[in-house]
Design a protein around this motif. Structure first.
Motif, PDB file in Angstrom:
ATOM      1  N   ASP A  21       0.846  -1.184   0.000  1.00  0.00           N
ATOM      2  CA  ASP A  21       0.000   0.000   0.000  1.00  0.00           C
ATOM      3  C   ASP A  21       0.888   1.243   0.000  1.00  0.00           C
ATOM      4  O   ASP A  21       1.537   1.561   0.998  1.00  0.00           O
ATOM      5  N   VAL A  22       0.919   1.953  -1.137  1.00  0.00           N
ATOM      6  CA  VAL A  22       1.793   3.118  -1.259  1.00  0.00           C
ATOM      7  C   VAL A  22       1.338   4.246  -0.336  1.00  0.00           C
ATOM      8  O   VAL A  22       2.159   5.006   0.184  1.00  0.00           O
ATOM      9  N   ILE A  28       4.069   6.404   6.568  1.00  0.00           N
ATOM     10  CA  ILE A  28       5.237   6.067   7.384  1.00  0.00           C
ATOM     11  C   ILE A  28       6.362   7.081   7.161  1.00  0.00           C
ATOM     12  O   ILE A  28       7.050   7.488   8.095  1.00  0.00           O
ATOM     13  N   ALA A  29       6.518   7.495   5.902  1.00  0.00           N
ATOM     14  CA  ALA A  29       7.579   8.456   5.564  1.00  0.00           C
ATOM     15  C   ALA A  29       7.212   9.886   5.948  1.00  0.00           C
ATOM     16  O   ALA A  29       8.065  10.778   5.891  1.00  0.00           O
ATOM     17  N   GLY A  30       5.946  10.108   6.332  1.00  0.00           N
ATOM     18  CA  GLY A  30       5.514  11.440   6.741  1.00  0.00           C
ATOM     19  C   GLY A  30       5.369  12.406   5.602  1.00  0.00           C
ATOM     20  O   GLY A  30       5.669  13.595   5.730  1.00  0.00           O
ATOM     21  N   SER A  31       4.881  11.913   4.438  1.00  0.00           N
ATOM     22  CA  SER A  31       4.727  12.781   3.273  1.00  0.00           C
ATOM     23  C   SER A  31       3.480  12.382   2.499  1.00  0.00           C
ATOM     24  O   SER A  31       2.821  11.384   2.820  1.00  0.00           O
ATOM     25  N   SER A  32       3.168  13.143   1.467  1.00  0.00           N
ATOM     26  CA  SER A  32       2.087  12.764   0.569  1.00  0.00           C
ATOM     27  C   SER A  32       2.554  11.629  -0.337  1.00  0.00           C
ATOM     28  O   SER A  32       3.760  11.406  -0.508  1.00  0.00           O
ATOM     29  N   GLU A  33       1.592  10.901  -0.907  1.00  0.00           N
ATOM     30  CA  GLU A  33       1.950   9.825  -1.829  1.00  0.00           C
ATOM     31  C   GLU A  33       2.709  10.373  -3.029  1.00  0.00           C
ATOM     32  O   GLU A  33       3.694   9.781  -3.483  1.00  0.00           O
ATOM     33  N   TYR A  34       2.275  11.530  -3.551  1.00  0.00           N
ATOM     34  CA  TYR A  34       2.930  12.139  -4.715  1.00  0.00           C
ATOM     35  C   TYR A  34       4.398  12.444  -4.403  1.00  0.00           C
ATOM     36  O   TYR A  34       5.302  12.083  -5.159  1.00  0.00           O
ATOM     37  N   HIS A  35       4.640  13.112  -3.263  1.00  0.00           N
ATOM     38  CA  HIS A  35       6.013  13.488  -2.918  1.00  0.00           C
ATOM     39  C   HIS A  35       6.855  12.249  -2.623  1.00  0.00           C
ATOM     40  O   HIS A  35       8.039  12.201  -2.997  1.00  0.00           O
ATOM     41  N   PHE A  36       6.262  11.251  -1.975  1.00  0.00           N
ATOM     42  CA  PHE A  36       7.004  10.033  -1.678  1.00  0.00           C
ATOM     43  C   PHE A  36       7.489   9.358  -2.953  1.00  0.00           C
ATOM     44  O   PHE A  36       8.649   8.934  -3.039  1.00  0.00           O
ATOM     45  N   ARG A  37       6.615   9.265  -3.959  1.00  0.00           N
ATOM     46  CA  ARG A  37       7.012   8.640  -5.227  1.00  0.00           C
ATOM     47  C   ARG A  37       8.141   9.432  -5.897  1.00  0.00           C
ATOM     48  O   ARG A  37       9.118   8.850  -6.389  1.00  0.00           O
ATOM     49  N   ARG A  38       8.008  10.770  -5.934  1.00  0.00           N
ATOM     50  CA  ARG A  38       9.034  11.596  -6.568  1.00  0.00           C
ATOM     51  C   ARG A  38      10.354  11.511  -5.820  1.00  0.00           C
ATOM     52  O   ARG A  38      11.430  11.398  -6.418  1.00  0.00           O
ATOM     53  N   THR A 252      14.765  19.848   4.436  1.00  0.00           N
ATOM     54  CA  THR A 252      13.813  20.896   4.807  1.00  0.00           C
ATOM     55  C   THR A 252      12.476  20.267   5.190  1.00  0.00           C
ATOM     56  O   THR A 252      12.273  19.060   5.067  1.00  0.00           O
ATOM     57  N   SER A 253      11.549  21.114   5.624  1.00  0.00           N
ATOM     58  CA  SER A 253      10.210  20.639   5.986  1.00  0.00           C
ATOM     59  C   SER A 253       9.256  20.685   4.800  1.00  0.00           C
ATOM     60  O   SER A 253       8.079  20.347   4.932  1.00  0.00           O
ATOM     61  N   TYR A 254       9.744  21.110   3.628  1.00  0.00           N
ATOM     62  CA  TYR A 254       8.888  21.202   2.450  1.00  0.00           C
ATOM     63  C   TYR A 254       8.798  19.866   1.726  1.00  0.00           C
ATOM     64  O   TYR A 254       9.707  19.029   1.803  1.00  0.00           O
ATOM     65  N   GLU A 255       7.699  19.666   1.006  1.00  0.00           N
ATOM     66  CA  GLU A 255       7.576  18.540   0.092  1.00  0.00           C
ATOM     67  C   GLU A 255       6.865  19.009  -1.163  1.00  0.00           C
ATOM     68  O   GLU A 255       6.115  19.991  -1.156  1.00  0.00           O
ATOM     69  N   SER A 256       7.133  18.345  -2.263  1.00  0.00           N
ATOM     70  CA  SER A 256       6.530  18.733  -3.533  1.00  0.00           C
ATOM     71  C   SER A 256       5.064  18.332  -3.565  1.00  0.00           C
ATOM     72  O   SER A 256       4.646  17.383  -2.894  1.00  0.00           O
ATOM     73  N   VAL A 257       4.287  19.074  -4.337  1.00  0.00           N
ATOM     74  CA  VAL A 257       2.880  18.755  -4.535  1.00  0.00           C
ATOM     75  C   VAL A 257       2.630  18.583  -6.025  1.00  0.00           C
ATOM     76  O   VAL A 257       3.411  19.042  -6.862  1.00  0.00           O
ATOM     77  N   GLU A 258       1.531  17.916  -6.335  1.00  0.00           N
ATOM     78  CA  GLU A 258       1.228  17.627  -7.732  1.00  0.00           C
ATOM     79  C   GLU A 258       0.968  18.910  -8.497  1.00  0.00           C
ATOM     80  O   GLU A 258       0.290  19.811  -8.020  1.00  0.00           O
ATOM     81  N   LEU A 276      14.390  27.500 -11.474  1.00  0.00           N
ATOM     82  CA  LEU A 276      13.476  26.364 -11.416  1.00  0.00           C
ATOM     83  C   LEU A 276      12.401  26.614 -10.357  1.00  0.00           C
ATOM     84  O   LEU A 276      12.709  26.879  -9.198  1.00  0.00           O
ATOM     85  N   TRP A 277      11.120  26.519 -10.770  1.00  0.00           N
ATOM     86  CA  TRP A 277       9.975  26.720  -9.883  1.00  0.00           C
ATOM     87  C   TRP A 277       9.295  25.372  -9.650  1.00  0.00           C
ATOM     88  O   TRP A 277       8.860  24.715 -10.600  1.00  0.00           O
ATOM     89  N   ILE A 278       9.192  24.963  -8.380  1.00  0.00           N
ATOM     90  CA  ILE A 278       8.547  23.698  -8.022  1.00  0.00           C
ATOM     91  C   ILE A 278       7.453  23.978  -6.999  1.00  0.00           C
ATOM     92  O   ILE A 278       7.711  24.610  -5.965  1.00  0.00           O
ATOM     93  N   PRO A 279       6.210  23.510  -7.242  1.00  0.00           N
ATOM     94  CA  PRO A 279       5.137  23.728  -6.262  1.00  0.00           C
ATOM     95  C   PRO A 279       5.367  22.880  -5.019  1.00  0.00           C
ATOM     96  O   PRO A 279       5.683  21.693  -5.115  1.00  0.00           O
ATOM     97  N   VAL A 280       5.211  23.508  -3.826  1.00  0.00           N
ATOM     98  CA  VAL A 280       5.541  22.822  -2.578  1.00  0.00           C
ATOM     99  C   VAL A 280       4.490  23.110  -1.512  1.00  0.00           C
ATOM    100  O   VAL A 280       3.655  24.003  -1.640  1.00  0.00           O
ATOM    101  N   THR A 281       4.566  22.343  -0.442  1.00  0.00           N
ATOM    102  CA  THR A 281       3.805  22.606   0.776  1.00  0.00           C
ATOM    103  C   THR A 281       4.709  22.281   1.953  1.00  0.00           C
ATOM    104  O   THR A 281       5.710  21.587   1.795  1.00  0.00           O
ATOM    105  N   SER A 282       4.374  22.780   3.132  1.00  0.00           N
ATOM    106  CA  SER A 282       5.213  22.509   4.309  1.00  0.00           C
ATOM    107  C   SER A 282       4.344  21.983   5.440  1.00  0.00           C
ATOM    108  O   SER A 282       3.116  22.067   5.394  1.00  0.00           O
TER     109      SER A 282
END
Length: 282
Positions: A21-22, A28-38, A252-258, A276-282
């Motif tokens: 189960d992704v 477990i990794a403390g992130s979104s599924e999208y950010h975990f995959r990336r 950092t405390s940021y992670e990427s978002v879709e 380079l611009w990457i959409p993120v959330t914290s």
């Protein structure tokens, strides 16, 4: 972050013989599924699904060689519904079919269990800023291209060449918002392996209407991490992508978002200055 990633790797090992189960791995990794995959693809160099497939085929190989179970039993235990499907996957990884491997004892491939550790490399810092930006539109033209890790991407080069200088100049005249000038948007990347495909859009951020021979993409309101780098072209741009996911995000405390990422590049001879611009959330 790395400790939690390693806990996710242990969870994979505990569940290799059933569906992984992704969403649970991401939790477990403390992130979104999208950010975990990336993040996983950037750190491991292969997509998550490919890693799990290779780990299962590694475990299956040891059972094939032991000879204690029938090949069908081994196939079913590791998620394959038939001998034929198992044989195709087995051959794709190991170079021989399971029956041949059992009878000839030829050397087989092995996917080792991944464990992530922190490596300190040099003393270079990464320049970035965080920007809040309302929804905006990008006007230009788009296509789908294969992923190229190093060197020029021939598909992108040909696509831009096909647009033509006169159209590119008209695009540039429409630019009236940050980031200024021509930008490249990438999104919907299917994997992290060479040759995997992604959407590529070449255009400008603008408040003006698109001409009839151009398309419009609307980008939603987001928080953006904006990175700048300067150096040899195209290596500087490709290394910047790598370093953002393998060094900046884990620290950092940021992670990427879709959503689409944006790249603005200024080239002077063999030197590129990139933003380079990457959409993120914290």
């Amino acid at each position: 972050m790395l400790e939690r990633l390693n806990q996710a790797m242990a969870h994979i090992e505990d569940n290799l013989d059933r569906e992984v189960d992704v969403k649970e791995l991401a939790r477990i990794a403390g992130s979104s599924e999208y950010h975990f995959r990336r993040m996983f693809s950037a750190l491991a160099g292969i997509p998550l699904s490919e890693y799990i497939r290779r780990r299962r085929l590694t475990m299956a190989a040891s059972e094939v060689l032991s000879g204690q179970s029938s090949l069908l039993d081994v196939a079913v235990r590791w998620g394959y519904g038939s001998n034929e499907a198992f044989a195709r996957a087995f051959r794709a990884m190991h170079g021989v079919g399971p029956q041949e491997a059992r009878s000839t004892r030829k050397p087989l491939q092995s996917q080792q269990v991944l464990r992530f550790t922190l490596t300190i490399e040099g003393s270079a810092s990464m320049e970035y800023r965080v920007v809040e930006k309302e929804a905006f539109q990008v006007v230009g033209r788009g296509t789908r291209v294969p992923l190229v890790h190093l060197g020029m991407n021939p598909a992108i080069v040909e696509f831009i060449k096909g647009i033509g200088r006169p159209v590119l100049e008209r695009m540039e005249q429409l630019s009236d918002s940050d980031p200024q000038g021509l930008v490249a948007l990438t999104s919907n990347q299917e994997g992290n392996q060479e040759g995997d495909h992604l959407d590529y859009f070449h255009g400008v951020v603008t408040t003006k209407e698109a001409p009839e021979d151009m398309e419009t993409i609307t980008v939603p309101k987001n928080t953006w991490a904006v990175f700048t780098s300067e150096g040899p072209f195209p290596e500087t741009i490709q290394y910047m992508w790598r370093d953002v996911y393998t060094q900046w995000f884990p620290s950092t405390s940021y992670e990427s978002v879709e959503g689409p990422s944006m790249l603005r590049t200024e080239i002077d001879g063999d030197t590129a200055r990139a933003e380079l611009w990457i959409p993120v959330t914290s």
